[in-house]
Write a protein that holds these residues in place. Structure first.
Motif, mmCIF file in Angstrom:
data_model
loop_
_atom_site.group_PDB
_atom_site.id
_atom_site.type_symbol
_atom_site.label_atom_id
_atom_site.label_comp_id
_atom_site.label_asym_id
_atom_site.label_seq_id
_atom_site.Cartn_x
_atom_site.Cartn_y
_atom_site.Cartn_z
ATOM 1 N N UNK A 191 2.759 3.356 0.196
ATOM 2 C CA UNK A 191 1.670 2.556 0.660
ATOM 3 C C UNK A 191 1.831 1.000 0.373
ATOM 4 N N UNK A 192 2.261 0.908 -0.910
ATOM 5 C CA UNK A 192 2.412 -0.765 -1.318
ATOM 6 C C UNK A 192 3.345 -1.418 -0.248
ATOM 7 N N UNK A 193 4.520 -0.310 0.030
ATOM 8 C CA UNK A 193 5.661 -1.200 0.612
ATOM 9 C C UNK A 193 5.202 -1.378 2.299
ATOM 10 N N UNK A 194 4.233 -0.229 2.869
ATOM 11 C CA UNK A 194 3.941 -0.702 4.218
ATOM 12 C C UNK A 194 2.694 -1.782 4.138
ATOM 13 N N UNK A 195 2.017 -1.815 3.232
ATOM 14 C CA UNK A 195 0.901 -3.000 3.256
ATOM 15 C C UNK A 195 1.609 -4.173 2.892
ATOM 16 N N UNK A 196 2.424 -4.364 2.047
ATOM 17 C CA UNK A 196 3.236 -5.890 1.659
ATOM 18 C C UNK A 196 4.109 -6.241 2.955
ATOM 19 N N UNK A 197 4.538 -5.300 3.653
ATOM 20 C CA UNK A 197 5.200 -5.749 4.893
ATOM 21 C C UNK A 197 4.459 -6.222 6.093
ATOM 22 N N UNK A 198 3.185 -6.112 5.925
ATOM 23 C CA UNK A 198 2.290 -6.706 7.019
ATOM 24 C C UNK A 198 1.807 -8.157 6.626
ATOM 25 N N UNK A 199 2.471 -8.840 5.619
ATOM 26 C CA UNK A 199 2.291 -10.161 5.055
ATOM 27 C C UNK A 199 3.599 -10.814 5.118
ATOM 28 N N UNK A 200 3.393 -12.255 5.314
ATOM 29 C CA UNK A 200 4.737 -13.079 5.016
ATOM 30 C C UNK A 200 4.505 -13.995 3.755
ATOM 31 N N UNK A 201 5.567 -14.205 2.914
ATOM 32 C CA UNK A 201 5.769 -15.046 1.930
ATOM 33 C C UNK A 201 4.347 -14.790 0.944
ATOM 34 N N UNK A 202 4.193 -13.514 0.606
ATOM 35 C CA UNK A 202 3.031 -13.201 -0.553
ATOM 36 C C UNK A 202 3.256 -14.118 -1.765
ATOM 37 N N UNK A 203 2.056 -14.643 -2.372
ATOM 38 C CA UNK A 203 2.349 -15.134 -3.838
ATOM 39 C C UNK A 203 2.091 -13.966 -4.734
ATOM 40 N N UNK A 204 2.411 -14.621 -6.064
ATOM 41 C CA UNK A 204 2.498 -13.381 -7.125
ATOM 42 C C UNK A 204 1.140 -12.859 -7.239
ATOM 43 N N UNK A 205 0.022 -13.697 -7.285
ATOM 44 C CA UNK A 205 -1.350 -13.352 -7.651
ATOM 45 C C UNK A 205 -1.827 -12.374 -6.375
ATOM 46 N N UNK A 206 -1.285 -12.833 -5.305
ATOM 47 C CA UNK A 206 -1.755 -11.933 -3.964
ATOM 48 C C UNK A 206 -1.312 -10.474 -3.989
ATOM 49 N N UNK A 207 0.033 -10.562 -4.471
ATOM 50 C CA UNK A 207 0.746 -9.353 -4.617
ATOM 51 C C UNK A 207 -0.200 -8.380 -5.757
ATOM 52 N N UNK A 208 -0.445 -9.023 -6.723
ATOM 53 C CA UNK A 208 -1.071 -8.496 -7.814
ATOM 54 C C UNK A 208 -2.455 -7.565 -7.168
ATOM 55 N N UNK A 209 -3.101 -8.449 -6.209
ATOM 56 C CA UNK A 209 -4.353 -7.620 -5.788
ATOM 57 C C UNK A 209 -3.898 -6.794 -4.686
ATOM 58 N N UNK A 210 -3.013 -6.732 -4.102
ATOM 59 C CA UNK A 210 -2.538 -5.613 -3.298
ATOM 60 C C UNK A 210 -1.982 -4.381 -4.023
ATOM 61 N N UNK A 211 -1.228 -4.818 -5.057
ATOM 62 C CA UNK A 211 -0.742 -3.617 -5.812
ATOM 63 C C UNK A 211 -1.891 -2.635 -6.266
ATOM 64 N N UNK A 212 -3.037 -3.235 -6.505
ATOM 65 C CA UNK A 212 -4.160 -2.192 -6.867
ATOM 66 C C UNK A 212 -4.338 -0.996 -6.295
#
Ligand SMILES: [Zn+2]
Length: 211
Positions: A40-61
């Motif tokens: 799930x997290x892999x697929x979600x992050x693959x939808x974004x380009x150049x995520x910042x750390x704090x953005x990754x943290x939000x999605x990691x939830x």
């Protein structure tokens, strides 16, 4: 943190959240659940380009979701990071359709702009469907005749199997100043359609063809 999630990405995340909730409801195996979470997290992050750390943290939830309540909380948090549809007024809409006399605009106060990839309404009097969408950084307006088909079909914009109608617009022909009429099947209900859009490929193709 500036909003960084586009509406269609939010829909994609919602879809992944649903898979996770279903997974937790039907699977007990720890390893399988861990795999579902990492997928799930892999697929979600693959939808974004150049995520910042704090953005990754939000999605990691997303990896902490176990049941419906978790899902509701997570999605509410995610929604606060969604970029709303560009600011729009009745005046802007009139400018997008300069040739349309007696244009009826939708009630903008009733629209959830964080769940709107494109704005659309049907003018029942003239049976015309109006579409307003961002395209290459600017808002464009498209209109066409719309006939309900009263049956389900694949929508040109969201790719969902929904109740569609035939949208016919005049599009640029190959010769100078020539126009061709072209029909596309589009969801009758644009709210449903907006909920279904998890990527902009079909939408862009449609707008490129017309504009
Ligand atoms: Zn649709």
């Amino acid at each position: 943190m500036e909003p960084f999630i586009q509406t269609h990405q939010y829909n994609f995340i919602k879809e992944q959240v649903q898979y996770l909730v279903n997974g937790h409801a039907s699977v007990n195996d720890f390893d399988v659940l861990k795999t579902l979470e990492s997928l799930a997290i892999e697929k979600v992050t693959s939808q974004f380009d150049g995520l910042q750390e704090e953005q990754k943290e939000v999605l990691n939830g997303i990896t902490n979701i176990q049941d419906k309540e978790d899902a509701v909380l997570f999605l509410a948090r995610i929604k606060s990071h969604v970029i709303p549809f560009p600011d729009i007024s009745e005046n802007t809409i009139h400018k997008l359709f300069p040739k349309t006399k007696k244009l009826k605009t939708p009630r903008l106060e009733n629209i959830d702009f964080k769940e709107t990839t494109y704005l659309s309404w049907i003018d029942k009097g003239s049976s015309k469907k109006f579409i307003v969408a961002p395209h290459f950084g600017t808002l464009i307006g498209v209109k066409g005749s719309f006939t309900n088909s009263n049956q389900k079909g694949i929508c040109t914009l969201c790719n969902g199997n929904e109740e569609v109608g035939l949208f016919v617009s005049e599009e640029k022909g190959t010769g100078n100043g020539t126009y061709v009429k072209r029909g596309s099947h589009i969801c009758r209900n644009s709210e449903t359609c907006n909920q279904n859009i998890t990527n902009l490929k079909k939408m862009d193709e449609f707008l490129n063809r017309i504009k």
